[in-house]
Enzyme design. Structure first.
Site, short mmCIF file in Angstrom:
data_model
loop_
_atom_site.label_atom_id
_atom_site.label_comp_id
_atom_site.label_asym_id
_atom_site.label_seq_id
_atom_site.Cartn_x
_atom_site.Cartn_y
_atom_site.Cartn_z
N PRO A 1 -3.78 -2.15 -16.24
CA PRO A 1 -2.45 -2.48 -16.73
C PRO A 1 -1.44 -1.45 -16.28
O PRO A 1 -1.58 -0.26 -16.54
CB PRO A 1 -2.59 -2.48 -18.24
N GLU A 2 -0.45 -1.92 -15.58
CA GLU A 2 0.66 -1.08 -15.16
C GLU A 2 1.90 -1.67 -15.81
O GLU A 2 1.79 -2.23 -16.90
CB GLU A 2 0.68 -1.04 -13.63
N LYS B 1 5.68 2.02 -18.07
CA LYS B 1 4.33 2.17 -18.60
C LYS B 1 4.32 2.60 -20.06
O LYS B 1 3.37 3.23 -20.52
CB LYS B 1 3.53 3.16 -17.77
N ASN C 1 -1.86 1.89 -9.34
CA ASN C 1 -2.75 1.77 -8.19
C ASN C 1 -2.70 0.40 -7.51
O ASN C 1 -2.53 0.31 -6.30
CB ASN C 1 -4.19 2.07 -8.61
#
Length: 321
Positions: free
Chosen positions: A23-24, A75, A197
């Site tokens: 999760p971003e 975030k 990522n």
């Protein structure tokens, strides 16, 4: 030349499936939707419970009836506890800001079936079966802070504050953060708040940018990019959609992820045409007026919004992800 594979596969078993995706920014955004949808007709009550093993701060909040709402930015996710009129003791709202660490998630479960590692718990008020909204974090890298302020130093959200985000990057290209390779700079939350990522891999893959190219070299070219004045507005928009630059993809790719949806479901729903009449909100209002609730509470099922955010992804910030 170093390149990375496309990670947004539509295959339900591929890396683009929510169970495989860290999760971003988009997942935090979906988590806020989950909390708002799952808790919209629930009334919470009592104290907020913290597990004894958590090193996060106690939450000094108690109310006989309150609502929970959520808002995400990059975030981080802000949870707001808002007492209902007439609730006791009289008090104002309280806000908490969460960072999910590596294994943080929100789950809504029956109070007698709490999941392991439920480190913060918000319980529903009677009548009806008691539920608990839990912040679950197996590895305990997640954090929450009282007061509702976003973590200092984080840049504008790539998803919700695109114009400010773009300006913040291009205005600060002299910063030493852009001496690093573009694959590292994209994780610096001072400038790319919400990118992690899998998003950076997807963005660099689409543009065929070598991940170890110097960040400033990649981004300085965007300062010179200007559409031809001879193009009409529709032509300029079409050209931008067909040939987006790196900063535009930092906004549009997260939007694609949000449109793909999250790994949560709202469970059973009330069969009645007027859900408010049979909701816990309606039950609370009826009880306050001295009336008997007109129907059973909405059936509930265990629901969750799970996710993982690597702790190392935030650079240029003091803690958390």
């Amino acid at each position: 030349m170093h390149t990375w594979p496309n990670l947004l596969s539509s295959s339900p078993t591929g890396p683009g499936h929510p169970s495989h995706r860290m999760p971003e920014g988009p997942e935090l955004h979906l988590a806020s939707h989950f909390v708002n949808e799952a808790c919209s007709e629930l009334v919470f009550g009592g104290c907020v419970e913290k597990s004894p093993v958590s090193r996060n701060p106690e939450v000094p909040f108690e109310s006989s009836a309150y609502h929970i709402s959520a808002l995400a930015r990059g975030k981080e996710l802000r949870l707001t506890l808002s007492p209902l009129p007439g609730a006791q003791p009289p008090r104002g709202p309280l806000a908490l800001v969460f960072r999910f660490g590596m294994t943080g998630s929100f789950q809504l479960v029956p109070s007698d079936a709490l999941p392991p590692h439920a480190h913060l718990r918000f319980y529903t008020a009677p009548p009806g079966p008691r539920l608990a909204l839990c912040f679950v974090d197996i590895r305990r890298f997640g954090r929450w802070d009282l007061g509702g302020k976003w973590q200092p130093g984080r840049g504008p959200c790539v998803l919700l504050e695109y114009e400010q985000f773009r300006e913040n990057v291009l205005r600060n290209l002299a910063d030493k953060a852009f001496d690093r390779p573009i694959c590292e700079a994209l994780l610096d939350q001072r400038f790319f708040n919400g990118i992690g990522n899998y998003l950076r891999a997807e963005i660099l893959y689409r543009l065929r940018i070598p991940p170890f190219e110097k960040a400033r070299t990649v981004l300085e070219a965007l300062q010179q990019r200007r559409p031809s004045p001879e193009l009409t507005l529709s032509q300029k928009i079409r050209a931008k959609l067909q040939n987006p630059d790196l900063l535009e993809l930092c906004h549009s790719v997260p939007k694609e992820v949000v449109q793909l949806g999250g790994s949560w479901t709202l469970g059973a729903q009330s069969p009645h045409p007027n859900p408010r009449r049979h909701s816990r909100v309606g039950a609370w209002e009826s009880r306050e007026r001295g009336l008997r609730p007109q129907g059973p509470p909405t059936p509930s099922a265990t629901v969750s919004c799970r996710g993982q955010v690597p702790q190392e992804e935030i650079q240029g910030s003091t803690e958390g992800s």
